[in-house]
Scaffold this motif. Structure first.
Motif, PDB file in Angstrom:
ATOM      1  N   VAL A 154      29.495  36.217  45.927  1.00  0.00           N
ATOM      2  CA  VAL A 154      29.749  36.966  47.170  1.00  0.00           C
ATOM      3  C   VAL A 154      31.143  36.614  47.704  1.00  0.00           C
ATOM      4  O   VAL A 154      31.891  37.498  48.148  1.00  0.00           O
ATOM      5  CB  VAL A 154      28.653  36.655  48.214  1.00  0.00           C
ATOM      6  CG1 VAL A 154      29.032  37.186  49.585  1.00  0.00           C
ATOM      7  CG2 VAL A 154      27.314  37.256  47.763  1.00  0.00           C
ATOM      8  N   ALA A 155      31.518  35.338  47.631  1.00  0.00           N
ATOM      9  CA  ALA A 155      32.850  34.933  48.116  1.00  0.00           C
ATOM     10  C   ALA A 155      33.942  35.658  47.327  1.00  0.00           C
ATOM     11  O   ALA A 155      34.949  36.102  47.902  1.00  0.00           O
ATOM     12  CB  ALA A 155      33.018  33.424  48.000  1.00  0.00           C
ATOM     13  N   LEU A 156      33.739  35.812  46.025  1.00  0.00           N
ATOM     14  CA  LEU A 156      34.734  36.529  45.219  1.00  0.00           C
ATOM     15  C   LEU A 156      34.779  38.004  45.605  1.00  0.00           C
ATOM     16  O   LEU A 156      35.849  38.592  45.764  1.00  0.00           O
ATOM     17  CB  LEU A 156      34.419  36.376  43.728  1.00  0.00           C
ATOM     18  CG  LEU A 156      34.663  34.988  43.129  1.00  0.00           C
ATOM     19  CD1 LEU A 156      34.092  34.874  41.721  1.00  0.00           C
ATOM     20  CD2 LEU A 156      36.156  34.655  43.117  1.00  0.00           C
ATOM     21  N   ALA A 166      41.498  37.024  32.358  1.00  0.00           N
ATOM     22  CA  ALA A 166      40.033  36.938  32.346  1.00  0.00           C
ATOM     23  C   ALA A 166      39.429  38.332  32.522  1.00  0.00           C
ATOM     24  O   ALA A 166      39.818  39.071  33.426  1.00  0.00           O
ATOM     25  CB  ALA A 166      39.547  36.016  33.457  1.00  0.00           C
ATOM     26  N   ASP A 167      38.469  38.678  31.647  1.00  0.00           N
ATOM     27  CA  ASP A 167      37.759  39.963  31.783  1.00  0.00           C
ATOM     28  C   ASP A 167      36.570  39.808  32.716  1.00  0.00           C
ATOM     29  O   ASP A 167      36.141  40.778  33.341  1.00  0.00           O
ATOM     30  CB  ASP A 167      37.251  40.417  30.410  1.00  0.00           C
ATOM     31  CG  ASP A 167      38.367  40.491  29.393  1.00  0.00           C
ATOM     32  OD1 ASP A 167      39.223  41.379  29.542  1.00  0.00           O
ATOM     33  OD2 ASP A 167      38.402  39.655  28.465  1.00  0.00           O
ATOM     34  N   TRP A 168      36.006  38.610  32.747  1.00  0.00           N
ATOM     35  CA  TRP A 168      34.841  38.315  33.580  1.00  0.00           C
ATOM     36  C   TRP A 168      35.099  37.037  34.375  1.00  0.00           C
ATOM     37  O   TRP A 168      35.854  36.168  33.925  1.00  0.00           O
ATOM     38  CB  TRP A 168      33.612  38.053  32.702  1.00  0.00           C
ATOM     39  CG  TRP A 168      32.939  39.278  32.176  1.00  0.00           C
ATOM     40  CD1 TRP A 168      33.359  40.064  31.144  1.00  0.00           C
ATOM     41  CD2 TRP A 168      31.716  39.851  32.657  1.00  0.00           C
ATOM     42  NE1 TRP A 168      32.465  41.076  30.948  1.00  0.00           N
ATOM     43  CE2 TRP A 168      31.444  40.975  31.859  1.00  0.00           C
ATOM     44  CE3 TRP A 168      30.823  39.508  33.662  1.00  0.00           C
ATOM     45  CZ2 TRP A 168      30.321  41.769  32.055  1.00  0.00           C
ATOM     46  CZ3 TRP A 168      29.699  40.296  33.863  1.00  0.00           C
ATOM     47  CH2 TRP A 168      29.455  41.413  33.066  1.00  0.00           C
ATOM     48  N   LEU A 169      34.439  36.925  35.523  1.00  0.00           N
ATOM     49  CA  LEU A 169      34.394  35.663  36.255  1.00  0.00           C
ATOM     50  C   LEU A 169      32.950  35.174  36.222  1.00  0.00           C
ATOM     51  O   LEU A 169      32.018  35.968  36.455  1.00  0.00           O
ATOM     52  CB  LEU A 169      34.875  35.844  37.695  1.00  0.00           C
ATOM     53  CG  LEU A 169      36.331  36.324  37.824  1.00  0.00           C
ATOM     54  CD1 LEU A 169      36.698  36.520  39.285  1.00  0.00           C
ATOM     55  CD2 LEU A 169      37.302  35.353  37.151  1.00  0.00           C
ATOM     56  N   VAL A 217      38.620  31.409  45.228  1.00  0.00           N
ATOM     57  CA  VAL A 217      39.165  32.749  45.458  1.00  0.00           C
ATOM     58  C   VAL A 217      40.588  32.909  44.882  1.00  0.00           C
ATOM     59  O   VAL A 217      40.843  33.864  44.142  1.00  0.00           O
ATOM     60  CB  VAL A 217      39.088  33.123  46.958  1.00  0.00           C
ATOM     61  CG1 VAL A 217      39.926  34.352  47.272  1.00  0.00           C
ATOM     62  CG2 VAL A 217      37.624  33.352  47.343  1.00  0.00           C
ATOM     63  N   PRO A 218      41.517  31.986  45.152  1.00  0.00           N
ATOM     64  CA  PRO A 218      42.846  32.169  44.542  1.00  0.00           C
ATOM     65  C   PRO A 218      42.779  32.201  43.018  1.00  0.00           C
ATOM     66  O   PRO A 218      43.446  33.028  42.383  1.00  0.00           O
ATOM     67  CB  PRO A 218      43.644  30.953  45.033  1.00  0.00           C
ATOM     68  CG  PRO A 218      42.918  30.474  46.241  1.00  0.00           C
ATOM     69  CD  PRO A 218      41.475  30.822  46.048  1.00  0.00           C
ATOM     70  N   VAL A 219      41.971  31.331  42.420  1.00  0.00           N
ATOM     71  CA  VAL A 219      41.870  31.305  40.955  1.00  0.00           C
ATOM     72  C   VAL A 219      41.232  32.601  40.455  1.00  0.00           C
ATOM     73  O   VAL A 219      41.719  33.227  39.506  1.00  0.00           O
ATOM     74  CB  VAL A 219      41.067  30.066  40.476  1.00  0.00           C
ATOM     75  CG1 VAL A 219      40.655  30.202  39.015  1.00  0.00           C
ATOM     76  CG2 VAL A 219      41.890  28.802  40.682  1.00  0.00           C
ATOM     77  N   GLY A 220      40.129  33.023  41.110  1.00  0.00           N
ATOM     78  CA  GLY A 220      39.459  34.257  40.687  1.00  0.00           C
ATOM     79  C   GLY A 220      40.409  35.446  40.751  1.00  0.00           C
ATOM     80  O   GLY A 220      40.479  36.251  39.824  1.00  0.00           O
ATOM     81  N   ARG A 221      41.152  35.536  41.831  1.00  0.00           N
ATOM     82  CA  ARG A 221      42.084  36.675  41.995  1.00  0.00           C
ATOM     83  C   ARG A 221      43.165  36.641  40.940  1.00  0.00           C
ATOM     84  O   ARG A 221      43.534  37.669  40.373  1.00  0.00           O
ATOM     85  CB  ARG A 221      42.704  36.655  43.390  1.00  0.00           C
ATOM     86  CG  ARG A 221      41.695  36.952  44.482  1.00  0.00           C
ATOM     87  CD  ARG A 221      42.299  36.667  45.827  1.00  0.00           C
ATOM     88  NE  ARG A 221      43.236  37.695  46.178  1.00  0.00           N
ATOM     89  CZ  ARG A 221      43.045  38.563  47.164  1.00  0.00           C
ATOM     90  NH1 ARG A 221      41.952  38.493  47.888  1.00  0.00           N
ATOM     91  NH2 ARG A 221      43.934  39.475  47.414  1.00  0.00           N
ATOM     92  N   PHE A 222      43.706  35.445  40.657  1.00  0.00           N
ATOM     93  CA  PHE A 222      44.770  35.369  39.649  1.00  0.00           C
ATOM     94  C   PHE A 222      44.202  35.665  38.263  1.00  0.00           C
ATOM     95  O   PHE A 222      44.757  36.468  37.504  1.00  0.00           O
ATOM     96  CB  PHE A 222      45.440  33.987  39.661  1.00  0.00           C
ATOM     97  CG  PHE A 222      46.531  33.892  38.642  1.00  0.00           C
ATOM     98  CD1 PHE A 222      47.803  34.377  38.926  1.00  0.00           C
ATOM     99  CD2 PHE A 222      46.282  33.382  37.371  1.00  0.00           C
ATOM    100  CE1 PHE A 222      48.812  34.334  37.962  1.00  0.00           C
ATOM    101  CE2 PHE A 222      47.283  33.343  36.404  1.00  0.00           C
ATOM    102  CZ  PHE A 222      48.546  33.811  36.705  1.00  0.00           C
ATOM    103  N   SER A 269      36.477  38.672  48.792  1.00  0.00           N
ATOM    104  CA  SER A 269      37.939  38.546  48.725  1.00  0.00           C
ATOM    105  C   SER A 269      38.573  39.818  48.166  1.00  0.00           C
ATOM    106  O   SER A 269      39.784  39.896  48.013  1.00  0.00           O
ATOM    107  CB  SER A 269      38.327  37.356  47.851  1.00  0.00           C
ATOM    108  OG  SER A 269      38.254  37.707  46.477  1.00  0.00           O
ATOM    109  N   GLY A 270      37.725  40.807  47.827  1.00  0.00           N
ATOM    110  CA  GLY A 270      38.250  42.095  47.387  1.00  0.00           C
ATOM    111  C   GLY A 270      38.188  42.316  45.890  1.00  0.00           C
ATOM    112  O   GLY A 270      38.662  43.334  45.398  1.00  0.00           O
ATOM    113  N   LEU A 271      37.593  41.377  45.161  1.00  0.00           N
ATOM    114  CA  LEU A 271      37.575  41.527  43.694  1.00  0.00           C
ATOM    115  C   LEU A 271      36.469  42.476  43.244  1.00  0.00           C
ATOM    116  O   LEU A 271      35.313  42.324  43.661  1.00  0.00           O
ATOM    117  CB  LEU A 271      37.353  40.153  43.051  1.00  0.00           C
ATOM    118  CG  LEU A 271      38.617  39.313  42.892  1.00  0.00           C
ATOM    119  CD1 LEU A 271      38.264  37.912  42.435  1.00  0.00           C
ATOM    120  CD2 LEU A 271      39.552  39.962  41.882  1.00  0.00           C
TER     121      LEU A 271
END
Ligand SMILES: Cc1ncc(COP(=O)(O)O)c(C=O)c1O
Length: 364
Positions: A70-72, A58-61, A47-52, A75-77
């Protein structure tokens, strides 16, 4: 009290932003960048990496499971997220509900996604995965025309992408070019919607083969600053630094052994330091008697079998080692690929095996 007494990993986000800039500079403005952040973002923290990453290059995760997607989302992404591994039929509803792009390989999966999406009155975004030689997941190349047509024929489906994955893009140009040729030939004469993403490249292919970049790259390890083949000529910065501390010190006489089974024997009077990390934290047991750590400006050998919670190092040549001294296990001085070679594994496994009991400290 020290906030991180035993072992902790520092995740350096400015380094990640820098690595994205290096990669962007290399590939030019067109391809979108997908950060592969499966397996807890290669051990860096999903989650911290995805949010940053979603805000800094990054355009995509890209994840491996619906659960990670779902976890991402939770986290509000709201950025685009793709699930790259096969999804099970029971996961389709959740994938669609959470607006996760998924990979499919068969008519059966396409039908199931159509039915599930229709029942939710939503659109499911599908990427057709093509197997060009890895033989893990994907349709055969000659099925591409029929399956892409099939996806486009369903009212609740969108053909979001066509993808493949290399089996050894860092060191086998023949196989890599053969996979690309197979993929390109099967796309010839195929009319795809203009927004359909074509994506094939992992880190090494992105660096080495411009023709593999298409409209999106899926980079993992280079974004984390891990570059085993130095394809970016030392431009990438390791994002993870892993530390521990000296927790105990002792003198060992010549002939005495250290750790379980006595696999290391002192040849001269030696000073042994015990560190607060072990295989229970993800420090591979395979590194026993094979790795080095970094202490007070020098590399120091690890000695004896790696234990569950502790390892020992030979600090005989370190001037004044003290209990509480910080020791680098991974970082600028001890690189992930070096440990991977010593453990006879790959760099991915070294970072993904870091356990939750290694506190992650995020530096922004
Ligand atoms: C389908 C897929 N694409 C891209 C990647 C990223 O690979 P790398 O970390 O070498 O960039 C992976 C990683 O295993 C993957 O499984």
């Amino acid at each position: 009290m020290e906030p991180y007494p035993r072992t902790w990993a520092e995740i350096n986000f400015p380094a990640m932003a820098h690595n994205f800039r290096v990669i962007r500079n290399h590939i030019g403005p067109t391809p979108k960048i997908g950060l592969v952040c499966k397996a807890d973002a290669y051990g860096h923290g999903l989650v911290p990496v995805g949010r940053f990453a979603a805000r800094n290059g990054a355009d995509w995760l890209c994840v491996a499971s619906v659960q990670e997607g779902v976890a991402l989302r939770d986290s509000g992404l709201d950025c685009p997220i793709m699930v790259m591994s096969p999804t099970l039929p029971v996961e389709a509803g959740q994938a669609i509900f959470y607006n996760l792009d998924v990979f499919v390989e068969s008519s059966a999966a396409i039908h199931h996604y159509q039915a599930t999406a229709a029942s939710q009155d939503r659109i499911a975004r599908l990427h057709l995965k093509v197997d060009t030689g890895l033989h893990r997941f994907g349709c055969s190349p000659d099925q591409i025309p029929a399956l892409t047509r099939e996806i486009q024929s369903h009212p609740n489906l969108l053909l979001a992408g066509v993808a493949q994955h290399f089996l050894n893009s860092s060191s086998n140009p023949e196989r890599t070019k053969a996979q690309l040729n197979t993929f390109h030939q099967s796309l010839e004469n195929l009319e795809l919607p203009p927004l359909t993403l074509i994506h094939t490249a992992n880190s090494a292919a992105t660096a080495l083969y411009p023709e593999s970049r298409h409209s999106l790259i899926r980079v993992g390890m280079h974004a984390y600053g891990i570059d085993p083949d130095n394809l970016y000529q030392n431009q990438l910065i390791p994002v993870m630094r892993w530390f521990t501390r000296i927790t105990s010190l002792r003198k060992v006489a010549p002939g005495e052994t250290v750790s379980y089974n006595g696999t290391w024997k002192a040849k001269t009077p030696s000073t042994i330091a015990t560190l607060g990390v072990g295989y229970g934290d993800g420090y591979p047991r395979a590194l026993s008697n094979k790795s080095e750590v970094f202490l007070q400006g020098q590399t120091v050998p690890q000695v004896g079998l790696v234990c569950m919670d502790q390892i020992m190092i030979d600090v005989t040549n370190v001037p004044d080692p003290q209990i509480g001294d910080t020791v680098e296990l991974l970082g600028e001085n001890i690189r992930v690929p070096t440990l991977a070679r010593a453990a006879e594994t790959n760099s991915h496994e070294i970072v993904t095996r870091l356990m939750t009991r290694v506190n992650r400290r995020y530096v922004y």
